[in-house]
Design an enzyme around this catalytic site. Structure first.
Site, PDB file in Angstrom:
ATOM      1  N   ASP A  74      30.296 -39.006 -27.091  1.00  0.00           N
ATOM      2  CA  ASP A  74      31.192 -39.486 -28.148  1.00  0.00           C
ATOM      3  C   ASP A  74      32.642 -39.551 -27.682  1.00  0.00           C
ATOM      4  O   ASP A  74      33.428 -40.343 -28.204  1.00  0.00           O
ATOM      5  CB  ASP A  74      31.091 -38.595 -29.387  1.00  0.00           C
ATOM      6  CG  ASP A  74      29.864 -38.952 -30.221  1.00  0.00           C
ATOM      7  OD1 ASP A  74      29.482 -40.144 -30.224  1.00  0.00           O
ATOM      8  OD2 ASP A  74      29.269 -38.060 -30.851  1.00  0.00           O
ATOM      9  N   CYS A 385      28.356 -45.210  -7.896  1.00  0.00           N
ATOM     10  CA  CYS A 385      27.966 -43.861  -7.507  1.00  0.00           C
ATOM     11  C   CYS A 385      26.649 -43.880  -6.721  1.00  0.00           C
ATOM     12  O   CYS A 385      26.641 -44.329  -5.588  1.00  0.00           O
ATOM     13  CB  CYS A 385      27.928 -42.941  -8.714  1.00  0.00           C
ATOM     14  SG  CYS A 385      28.274 -41.234  -8.259  1.00  0.00           S
ATOM     15  N   HIS A 511      33.156 -43.659 -11.112  1.00  0.00           N
ATOM     16  CA  HIS A 511      32.553 -44.260 -12.312  1.00  0.00           C
ATOM     17  C   HIS A 511      33.575 -45.098 -13.076  1.00  0.00           C
ATOM     18  O   HIS A 511      34.226 -44.599 -13.993  1.00  0.00           O
ATOM     19  CB  HIS A 511      31.992 -43.162 -13.218  1.00  0.00           C
ATOM     20  CG  HIS A 511      30.773 -42.511 -12.653  1.00  0.00           C
ATOM     21  ND1 HIS A 511      29.505 -43.020 -12.838  1.00  0.00           N
ATOM     22  CD2 HIS A 511      30.633 -41.421 -11.869  1.00  0.00           C
ATOM     23  CE1 HIS A 511      28.631 -42.255 -12.208  1.00  0.00           C
ATOM     24  NE2 HIS A 511      29.291 -41.278 -11.607  1.00  0.00           N
ATOM     25  N   GLU A 513      33.107 -47.252 -15.237  1.00  0.00           N
ATOM     26  CA  GLU A 513      32.737 -47.462 -16.645  1.00  0.00           C
ATOM     27  C   GLU A 513      33.407 -46.455 -17.578  1.00  0.00           C
ATOM     28  O   GLU A 513      33.490 -46.679 -18.781  1.00  0.00           O
ATOM     29  CB  GLU A 513      31.206 -47.432 -16.799  1.00  0.00           C
ATOM     30  CG  GLU A 513      30.538 -46.071 -16.674  1.00  0.00           C
ATOM     31  CD  GLU A 513      30.228 -45.636 -15.237  1.00  0.00           C
ATOM     32  OE1 GLU A 513      30.857 -46.165 -14.300  1.00  0.00           O
ATOM     33  OE2 GLU A 513      29.356 -44.761 -15.066  1.00  0.00           O
TER      34      GLU A 513
HETATM   35  N1  GLN Z   1      23.137 -38.131  -6.893  1.00  0.00           N
HETATM   36  C1  GLN Z   1      24.311 -38.642  -6.270  1.00  0.00           C
HETATM   37  C2  GLN Z   1      25.293 -37.539  -5.883  1.00  0.00           C
HETATM   38  O1  GLN Z   1      25.201 -36.445  -6.356  1.00  0.00           O
HETATM   39  C3  GLN Z   1      24.971 -39.658  -7.155  1.00  0.00           C
HETATM   40  C4  GLN Z   1      25.545 -39.079  -8.394  1.00  0.00           C
HETATM   41  C5  GLN Z   1      25.858 -40.131  -9.431  1.00  0.00           C
HETATM   42  O2  GLN Z   1      25.388 -41.257  -9.322  1.00  0.00           O
HETATM   43  N2  GLN Z   1      26.578 -39.763 -10.461  1.00  0.00           N
HETATM   44  O3  GLN Z   1      26.180 -37.769  -5.120  1.00  0.00           O
END
Ligand code: GLN
EC number: 6.3.4.2
Length: 541
Positions: A74, A385, A511, A513
């Site tokens: 949220d 990621c 990220h 997003e």
């Molecule tokens: N599993 C991967 C890492 O720990 C990618 C993590 C993710 O995509 N948030 O680096």
């Protein structure tokens, strides 16, 4: 500091998933549009310290803030709607509250006393409400959303705390909104008010009289109906606000405004507000609802059946679609199905591919197949990621000839660990809050595609991961054409890779997003959608 913050508490009744987060964010947006400073707090009744250790099946997306807190999804709605930065103080769980109280008890802070839910737990909750309101100066309004549904055992201490809080700050300074459901019963062809009556009765039993009811419904709530609900729930018919289902979540503020909630809040809390300025918001909603073209993006992940796990990605595409005058249709591709899709049957139906973040092995090879298809066919590819780590593994195997190159996360004894633990992560045994979390700076290489898209050379983005591109392989990878266009200056870690000779192939370790908002859609999503439209139309992006 002398400013009196006004407090709005939002509870939910009847069933979960009524959209309390969207309702709270929408109310915040309407107040911000009236020139007020607004912040939000989400109180979650579960005992986990944060959602970081929960499976997405249990909890959906983990939303990471700039300061590295792993929080409820949220908070993403709050940031997207109101264009403010949330952080650790904006989300508290039962786990955190008890953790703090128990630590104080061990320290001897309550020496001689019996530690109890009332007053110790409730006091801790109240102090968190105050802390959120005073964070970075006093806000005009704090909206506190209580997770769960009234009637749940586990949310009782929170409800008791907000009841007391209302008393502490006085009537003109606190207001309770209850979000309920008025279901339509098909067989009777009628909307039913009884569940709302019961849920408000539960709330009143614990001493909270809601000031405003927001009623989710499929159909129109007539004046008579609102009067009836008001009569049973001890509010005026005008205080019963209809919240009919809408096509897009971004319409919710406008619908609530039409039904008079903004005026009610201003009057009841005696807010020093201007007339609402909703022009830009309306323009955005028009663009979301009436785009002139369509584009199809394939998303290949592990939890494709569970949309809540990718909430921020979905919303980022809504923002990017609006900027491109396009409806972005998302095609959820199961990574496992893609393992056997050697001729690209599934991928030939989409105009762009995104591989989002994720953990663990399931579907890894399918993701690599999909990325290979996008790379070889000039289809726009956006990796986030894990999606970036997959792109590097795919490139190492199929372009650099490092057969069996892999990520250490999946293969502990791979010969070519192109993705490896970050320095310092190898020995970490505790799971909670130990990843690389929160905002880090990133420097963009001059002349890179990333720099062009961002329009600047230094950015800051949010992270949540343990593994990284292994710097030992950077030279080999770049000799074969992979460009490392974004590097974190703090620790020399790779943040962005791109393929200069591909129409649009960009993968990021962070990220993006988590930073896309209605007021500022994320440039990478906007440009990716643009490229996918061009791919669809047969041009070179
Ligand atoms: N599993 C991967 C890492 O720990 C990618 C993590 C993710 O995509 N948030 O680096």
């Amino acid at each position: 500091m002398n400013k009196q913050t006004k407090y709005i508490f939002v509870t939910g009744g009847v069933v979960s998933s009524l959209g309390k987060g969207i309702a709270s964010a929408s109310i915040g947006q309407l107040l911000k549009a009236r020139g007020l400073t607004v912040t939000l707090l989400k109180l979650d009744p579960y005992i986990n310290v944060d959602p970081g250790t929960m499976s997405p099946y249990q909890h959906g997306e983990v939303y990471v803030t700039d300061d590295g807190a792993e929080t409820d999804l949220d908070l993403g709605h709050y940031e997207r709607f109101i264009d403010i930065n949330m952080n650790q103080v904006n989300n508290a769980t039962t786990g955190q509250v008890y953790h703090t109280v128990i630590e104080k008890e061990r320290r001897g802070d309550y020496l001689g006393g019996t530690v109890q839910v009332i007053p110790h737990i409730t006091d801790e909750i109240k102090s968190r409400i105050l802390a959120a309101a005073q964070n970075n100066g006093a806000f005009d309004v704090l909206i506190t959303e209580i997770g769960g549904t009234v009637g749940d055992i586990e949310s009782l201490p929170f409800l008791e705390a907000i009841r007391q809080f209302g008393l502490d700050v006085g009537k003109k300074n606190a207001l309770y909104i209850h979000l309920t459901l008025v279901p339509f019963i098909r067989a009777a062809n009628e909307l039913k008010t009884k569940p709302t009556q019961h849920s408000v009765r539960d709330l009143r039993e614990i001493g909270i009289q809601p000031d405003i009811l927001i009623c989710r419904t499929e159909g129109r709530l007539s004046r008579d109906m609102r009067k009836k609900i008001g009569l049973f729930c001890n509010v005026d018919a005008n205080e019963v606000i209809e919240a009919r289902d809408v096509e897009s979540i971004y319409e919710v503020p406008l619908a609530l405004e039409r039904n008079g909630i903004g005026k009610q809040l201003v009057t009841k809390l005696d807010l020093n507000a201007t007339e609402p300025d909703l022009e830009e918001w309306k323009n955005f909603v028009d663009r979301v609802k009436k785009p002139s073209r369509k584009v199809r993006i394939g998303i290949c992940g592990k939890y494709v059946e569970l949309r809540d796990a990718y909430k921020s990605i979905i919303e980022s595409f809504a923002h990017a679609g609006a900027m491109n005058d396009a409806r972005v249709e998302l095609d959820w591709l199961s990574a496992e199905d893609l393992e056997s899709d050697h001729d690209g049957t599934l991928l030939s139906k989409v105009d762009g591919l995104l591989v989002p973040g994720g953990f663990g092995e399931r579907g890894f090879e399918g993701k690599l197949n999909a990325i290979r298809y996008a790379r070889e066919n000039g289809m726009p590819y956006f990796g986030i990621c894990l999606g970036m780590q997959c792109a590097v593994v795919e490139f190492a195997r199929n372009v650099c000839g490092l057969n069996d190159a892999d990520s250490k996360e999946l293969s502990k004894d791979t010969k070519y660990p192109v993705i490896d633990f970050q320095p310092g992560q190898e020995d970490i045994k505790r799971m909670g809050g130990t990843m690389r979390l929160g905002a880090y700076p990133c420097e963009l290489e001059a002349g890179s595609i990333a720099e062009k898209i961002y329009g600047k050379s230094r950015i800051s983005e949010r992270h949540r991961h343990r593994y990284e591109v292994n710097n030992d392989y950077r030279q080999t990878l770049s000799e074969h054409g992979l460009r490392f266009s974004g590097i974190c200056p703090d620790n020399n870690l790779v943040e962005i890779v791109e393929l200069p000779d591909h129409p649009w192939f960009i993968a990021v370790q962070y990220h993006p997003e988590l930073r896309s908002r209605v007021a500022s859609p994320h440039p990478l999503f906007v440009d990716f959608v643009r490229a996918a439209i061009q791919f669809k139309e047969g041009h070179t992006p």
